[in-house]
Every structure is written in C-alpha cells, then in structure tokens.
Design an enzyme around this catalytic site. Sequence first.
Site, PDB file in Angstrom:
ATOM      1  N   TYR A   1      56.335 -45.209  47.859  1.00  0.00           N
ATOM      2  CA  TYR A   1      56.680 -44.920  49.263  1.00  0.00           C
ATOM      3  C   TYR A   1      56.235 -43.502  49.630  1.00  0.00           C
ATOM      4  O   TYR A   1      55.591 -43.286  50.659  1.00  0.00           O
ATOM      5  CB  TYR A   1      58.186 -45.087  49.468  1.00  0.00           C
ATOM      6  CG  TYR A   1      58.693 -44.561  50.793  1.00  0.00           C
ATOM      7  CD1 TYR A   1      58.531 -45.287  51.972  1.00  0.00           C
ATOM      8  CD2 TYR A   1      59.333 -43.320  50.881  1.00  0.00           C
ATOM      9  CE1 TYR A   1      58.995 -44.800  53.191  1.00  0.00           C
ATOM     10  CE2 TYR A   1      59.797 -42.824  52.088  1.00  0.00           C
ATOM     11  CZ  TYR A   1      59.629 -43.563  53.243  1.00  0.00           C
ATOM     12  OH  TYR A   1      60.085 -43.072  54.443  1.00  0.00           O
TER      13      TYR A   1
ATOM     14  N   TRP B   1      56.868 -48.767  56.795  1.00  0.00           N
ATOM     15  CA  TRP B   1      57.441 -49.538  55.680  1.00  0.00           C
ATOM     16  C   TRP B   1      58.479 -48.601  55.073  1.00  0.00           C
ATOM     17  O   TRP B   1      58.135 -47.583  54.477  1.00  0.00           O
ATOM     18  CB  TRP B   1      56.343 -49.870  54.678  1.00  0.00           C
ATOM     19  CG  TRP B   1      56.827 -50.528  53.412  1.00  0.00           C
ATOM     20  CD1 TRP B   1      57.761 -50.040  52.535  1.00  0.00           C
ATOM     21  CD2 TRP B   1      56.398 -51.785  52.872  1.00  0.00           C
ATOM     22  NE1 TRP B   1      57.939 -50.910  51.498  1.00  0.00           N
ATOM     23  CE2 TRP B   1      57.109 -51.999  51.666  1.00  0.00           C
ATOM     24  CE3 TRP B   1      55.478 -52.762  53.275  1.00  0.00           C
ATOM     25  CZ2 TRP B   1      56.940 -53.118  50.868  1.00  0.00           C
ATOM     26  CZ3 TRP B   1      55.306 -53.873  52.480  1.00  0.00           C
ATOM     27  CH2 TRP B   1      56.022 -54.050  51.296  1.00  0.00           C
TER      28      TRP B   1
END
Length: 275
Positions: free
Chosen positions: A115, A51
């Site tokens: 992230y 991702w």
Amino acid sequence: MLGQDLRSAASAAGHEVLALVRAELDITDPDAVQRQLAQARPEVVINCAAWTDVDGAEGDYPGAVAVNGAGAGNVARAAAAAGAWTLHVSSDYVFDGAKRQPYLESDPVAPLSAYGRSKLEGELAVARAAPGRHTIVRSSWLFGNGGPCFPATILRLAAERDELTVVEDQVGCPTFTGHLAPALVDLAWSAGSAVEGIMHVAGAGACSWYELAREIVARAGLECRVHPGTTEEMARPAPRPAYSVLGTERGHTAPRLPHWRQGLGEFLAAEVPAR
Ligand SMILES: NC(=O)c1ccc[n+]([C@@H]2O[C@H](COP(=O)([O-])OP(=O)(O)OC[C@H]3O[C@@H](n4cnc5c(N)ncnc54)[C@H](OP(=O)(O)O)[C@@H]3O)[C@@H](O)[C@H]2O)c1
C-alpha cells in the site's frame, strides 16, 4: 470517508461541487477521467479515490498501484489539461517509521508495505503529470463519520466483548476527516506556488492505537478492558511503520488541525449522541 466530508466542506464554503463515486468515474480509465474533467472544467480537483485496503494490497499490488499510482496520475494529467489545480491525498505509510521525531516533507521515503509503495507511486505520478500545478497532502490515521474506521470498529467490538487487545508499539497522528476536509478545501482554492508540492497535514498530538482505543472506550462509557499488545503478537499481512508522526517544515502555509482528542469528541458526538 474523506470524500463525503470534503463534499460537505466545499459546499459549505460556497463552491459548486461535482463529487463522483467509483460507479460514476473509475480513475483507472484515463479516457473516462479526461472526458469527465474536460466537460466539467473545474478550478480544482481533489482526489480522495484510493485502494485503501492496506492488508489486501499485499496480495494484489498490481490492483493497488493501478488505482493509487497510475489512477492518481490519470486524475492529475486530466486536471492539468483542463486548467485545474490538483490536490492529491497521500499517506504517512510512505515512511518506514524508523525515525523518532516527526517526519518532515523532505525526509526520505521508504515504504514498508505494498500500500505504501502504491501511494508513493501516486505521489510521483502526480508530480510528473501536473508539474507546478499540484499539492500532495500526506495525512495519517484518518477517522470520520462517513466510513469504516478504527474508532467505529473499537466502538463495535467494545460493545460486544469484555476485553480487547490493541497494539501499543505503533504511534501516529489520528486525524478527524471533519477537520481535514475544510483544511483541504482552503488549500485547494489557495492554489499557487505557496502550496505547491508535498505538505503534511494531520491531527495535532500523537498516540498509539492502544491509547486511542482506551480513549474511545472511556469516552463512550463502555465496560470493556483494553490491553496493550505488540505488533509482533498481533501479526497482520502488511507491515506498518512503528512511528509515523507527521510534522511540517512548510511554516504557516501548512494548515494546523485541532488535536486528535477534539476530533474524537466530535466523531463520538455524531456516533453516540445519547450518551
Ligand atoms: N484511512 C486512512 O487511515 C488514511 C490515512 C492516510 C491517507 N489516507 C488517504 O486518504 C484518502 C481517502 O481515504 P479514505 O479513508 O476516505 O478512504 P475510503 O473511505 O476507502 O475511500 C476511498 C474511495 O475510493 C474509491 N475508489 C477505489 N477505487 C477507485 C477507482 N478505481 N476509481 C474511483 N474511485 C475508487 C472507493 O470506492 P469503493 O468504495 O467503491 O471501493 C472509496 O469510495 C486516500 O487517498 C487514502 O489513501 C487514508
């Protein structure tokens, strides 16, 4: 982006390559990953699946960590069960950017963003799933001809606009995937204790996003003025490290990549061939 260059680099080095996109193998499905690797019985597995929407991860940490954390563990576990070496790709965003000298592999991690936290979870999951049988390569600021990236965005915006403002207070190492990919192939196939664990591999040199944008516009011959901006002025959902230059304490075992300017030249030669 990196996956496409890896497929080319591994093929060019004479390896038989099985390159799978998400529609063929979803790494969040542990059974599917296990079946695929048990059937293929590879010597090495390089995981570029992630991702990578840094801002999007702020609003969906479970989604990001399912791929970057548990998914990375699924790949490493299945690779170990199939007798393969795992090369996992991680990120400079595991650091908080408070340092002012290049980050080394042993420096403490403290991700600022969702992230970054999800990528750190991936490092831990890989280390747990394939002890003594993995290399985790942290790289940074990737750009390449195989996917959306900062230089491609700047080329597009600079062709449309007279002026651009780009952040000057974030410094890192832009890394051309055309340089990183062959280095990863060499590392993965020299599997063994010399390359086990975490390794920093990034383009030589360092710059701010502003300096990088100016260089892109100048070298592409575009008529667009580039202005420096601050992170505060140009707020984004995810916080980013102010300084994430990667250095290494792994001596000659860590590959040294060409300077980011050379990578940019090769990138532009493929993107803007007629100039
Ligand atoms: N880009 C950077 O600046 C940067 C910097 C440091 C480290 N990295 C790391 O480098 C690696 C490669 O990055 P990149 O820039 O090449 O990224 P990318 O172009 O976004 O490629 C990531 C790939 O992963 C696939 N993917 C996402 N979820 C998946 C899943 N559940 N199962 C299987 N595949 C899945 C994506 O497929 P879809 O297109 O279908 O979503 C995409 O093809 C990543 O580990 C990234 O974290 C990147």
